[in-house]
Design a protein around this motif. Structure first.
Motif, PDB file in Angstrom:
ATOM      1  N   PRO A  90      -7.563  44.219  34.561  1.00 48.74           N
ATOM      2  CA  PRO A  90      -7.871  44.670  32.957  1.00 48.74           C
ATOM      3  C   PRO A  90      -7.203  46.116  32.753  1.00 48.74           C
ATOM      4  N   LEU A  91      -7.031  46.851  33.891  1.00 51.14           N
ATOM      5  CA  LEU A  91      -6.448  48.226  33.734  1.00 51.14           C
ATOM      6  C   LEU A  91      -5.176  48.115  32.923  1.00 51.14           C
ATOM      7  N   TYR A  93      -4.010  46.570  30.653  1.00 52.05           N
ATOM      8  CA  TYR A  93      -4.447  45.944  28.994  1.00 52.05           C
ATOM      9  C   TYR A  93      -5.054  47.152  28.419  1.00 52.05           C
ATOM     10  N   ASP A  94      -5.255  48.496  28.925  1.00 52.03           N
ATOM     11  CA  ASP A  94      -6.053  49.396  28.315  1.00 52.03           C
ATOM     12  C   ASP A  94      -5.217  50.264  27.453  1.00 52.03           C
ATOM     13  N   LEU A 106      -5.351  55.208  25.189  1.00 51.55           N
ATOM     14  CA  LEU A 106      -6.341  54.270  25.860  1.00 51.55           C
ATOM     15  C   LEU A 106      -7.271  53.409  24.637  1.00 51.55           C
ATOM     16  N   SER A 107      -7.546  52.250  24.752  1.00 51.11           N
ATOM     17  CA  SER A 107      -8.193  51.735  23.603  1.00 51.11           C
ATOM     18  C   SER A 107      -9.495  52.615  23.291  1.00 51.11           C
ATOM     19  N   ARG A 108     -10.254  52.930  24.089  1.00 54.37           N
ATOM     20  CA  ARG A 108     -11.265  53.758  23.698  1.00 54.37           C
ATOM     21  C   ARG A 108     -11.202  54.920  22.737  1.00 54.37           C
ATOM     22  N   HIS A 149       1.380  53.385  29.267  1.00 52.13           N
ATOM     23  CA  HIS A 149       0.333  54.313  29.652  1.00 52.13           C
ATOM     24  C   HIS A 149       1.121  55.899  29.643  1.00 52.13           C
ATOM     25  N   LYS A 172      -5.722  56.689  35.100  1.00 52.91           N
ATOM     26  CA  LYS A 172      -5.414  55.324  34.977  1.00 52.91           C
ATOM     27  C   LYS A 172      -3.949  55.231  35.273  1.00 52.91           C
TER      28      LYS A 172
END
Ligand SMILES: [Zn+2]
Length: 290
Positions: A90-91, A93-94, A106-108, A149, A172
């Motif tokens: 999953p990393l 796709y972040d 990053l999504s967050r 990233h 990441k």
């Protein structure tokens, strides 16, 4: 000679190679089970779906790949808290990237943006961003994920993000680079050189993550990137260890070990890390054995 040879004269020659103990039914059942297992094998592609997002910088809509809930199977954890997964990592796709203006995060963190930050991204990235980063491939390779990233890291610098956010993207990137190293096919041309270079990149990301998180300690409030103070202290200790900064690593880890709010889980992890630091320090010839 089969066990039934000699029966040909009785007109039973066709059966002479018959196995005494293999049950046809059982054989069939085994084959069916194998077929089912093959069919059940989930691919990375099946774990991904396209989600529509709206860019907070340019207001355009775009699609981003997201891992379906519950699809990533956890198989372990590295000492710096990187979780290892089966089937899909999953990393990869972040990082969310707007293909229109080049803003990435990053999504967050993606939707959090002040108008000043949006303007800085527009001026410094959007104005010259050429696009062309999206491919039709159903999944991201590690190289693509690393590039996304890196764009997220560039956005954190341009929008003057907190030290922790920059550090988190660097961490990441280090994890993704490690994932790349672990999955390089054995027949990759120049495998050793590529591994060596990737390993150097990984350490550089770790060094930046260490610096950023160390700054965040004194300037930011917890939780930081979803981590409480003990978790981040543990993490920073392991980053220091990876960089060979054993004195710093020991200082941070003893804080976790002596803290009254440490639970057994983090204490256990901290004890393992402390042993590892001691061992590596010895191996590096930095301590004198009694
Ligand atoms: Zn955009």
């Amino acid at each position: 000679m089969g066990i039934f040879s000699g029966l040909e004269a009785l007109g039973l020659g066709k059966l002479k190679n018959t196995d005494v103990f293999v049950d046809e039914e059982q054989k069939k059942a085994e084959q069916e089970a194998l077929k089912k297992k093959e069919a059940k094998k989930v691919t990375e592609e099946e774990c991904i779906y396209d989600k529509t997002m709206k860019c907070p910088v340019c207001d355009e809509e775009f699609k981003t790949k997201v891992v379906k809930t519950g699809k990533a199977k956890r198989v372990g954890q590295d000492s710096d808290l990187r979780t290892r997964y089966q089937i899909v990592d999953p990393l990869k796709y972040d990082a969310v990237l707007c293909p229109h203006c080049g803003y990435a995060a990053l999504s967050r963190f993606f939707n959090y943006m002040t108008s000043t930050q949006a303007r800085m991204i527009k001026e410094q990235i959007g104005a010259t961003f050429k696009g062309g980063v999206e491919t039709d491939a159903p999944v991201y390779t590690y190289d693509e994920a690393i590039m996304r990233h890196k764009l997220a890291l560039l956005s954190t610098v341009v929008k003057k993000a907190k030290a922790s956010e920059r550090a988190y993207v660097c961490l990441k990137l280090a994890w993704l680079t490690r994932g790349k190293i672990e999955t390089l096919p054995e027949d990759t041309p120049d495998l050793e050189r590529i591994r060596e270079e990737a390993r150097k990149d990984e350490l550089e990301y770790i060094a930046n993550a260490y610096e950023g998180f160390s700054t965040a300690f004194s300037k930011e409030d917890f939780p930081i990137c979803g981590m409480d103070e003990l978790t981040l202290t543990y993490l920073v200790s392991d980053l220091a260890r990876q960089l060979g900064k054993y004195e710093d690593a020991k200082r941070f880890i003893s804080r976790v070990l002596t803290s009254r709010s440490s639970n057994e889980r983090i204490k256990g992890m901290a004890r393992d890390l402390k042993d590892r630091i001691t061992e590596e320090e010895k191996a590096a010839g930095l301590t004198e054995e009694a």
